[in-house]
Scaffold this active site. Structure first.
Site, PDB file in Angstrom:
ATOM      1  N   HIS A  62      79.070  13.638  48.943  1.00  0.00           N
ATOM      2  CA  HIS A  62      79.460  12.689  47.851  1.00  0.00           C
ATOM      3  C   HIS A  62      78.221  11.768  47.686  1.00  0.00           C
ATOM      4  CE1 HIS A  62      81.944  10.034  45.292  1.00  0.00           C
ATOM      5  NE2 HIS A  62      81.312   9.337  46.016  1.00  0.00           N
TER       6      HIS A  62
ATOM      7  N   HIS B 106      76.486  14.381  39.278  1.00  0.00           N
ATOM      8  CA  HIS B 106      76.470  15.854  38.465  1.00  0.00           C
ATOM      9  C   HIS B 106      75.431  16.216  37.480  1.00  0.00           C
ATOM     10  CE1 HIS B 106      79.316  13.228  36.765  1.00  0.00           C
ATOM     11  NE2 HIS B 106      79.047  14.011  35.612  1.00  0.00           N
TER      12      HIS B 106
END
Ligand code: 5GP
Ligand code: ZN
Length: 115
Positions: free
Chosen positions: A46, A101
């Protein structure tokens, strides 16, 4: 992060159409495609945004993301026609999911500039 939708996808807690996976990176189809081919390439770790990429990430994860992008461009047959890689960062950048992303968009001629 327990409340992160992409962490849940990576853990298999939310279904996705997985197209790529290695030790550090996954790729899956965007749920709301903006082009015939719209994939998301995501670190398993993350990382909230581009501004949170560490020096160590720059040595390991970021090169793996771009290796994944190259492989997927070949697999989805868009390497000749061309494609677009997009990272949205923060509110003004249009980032809606707080897990780093890269969008891989292809399969049609894309317009420029974005809005
Ligand atoms: P951003 O706006 O943060 O750059 O991009 C987030 C992307 O994630 C959007 O294109 C959106 O369609 C996609 N997305 C959001 N939730 C999900 C989900 O649950 N599954 C998948 N596959 N894509 C998602
Ligand atoms: Zn996450």
């Amino acid at each position: 992060m327990s409340d992160c939708i992409f962490c849940k996808i990576i853990k298999g807690e939310i279904p996705s159409e997985l197209v790529y996976e290695n030790e550090h990176v996954v790729g899956f189809k965007d749920i709301n495609p903006e082009a015939p081919i719209h994939l998301l390439i995501v670190p398993k770790k993350h990382i909230s945004s581009t501004m949170d990429i560490t020096d160590n990430d720059k040595n390991i994860i970021i090169p793996e993301i771009f290796a994944g992008i190259q492989q997927l461009a070949k697999e989805f047959n868009i390497e000749q026609d061309g494609f677009r890689v997009v990272n949205n960062c923060g509110n003004y950048g249009g980032q809606t999911v707080g897990h780093l992303h890269f969008h891989l968009l292809g399969g049609r001629e894309l317009q420029w500039p974005p809005g």
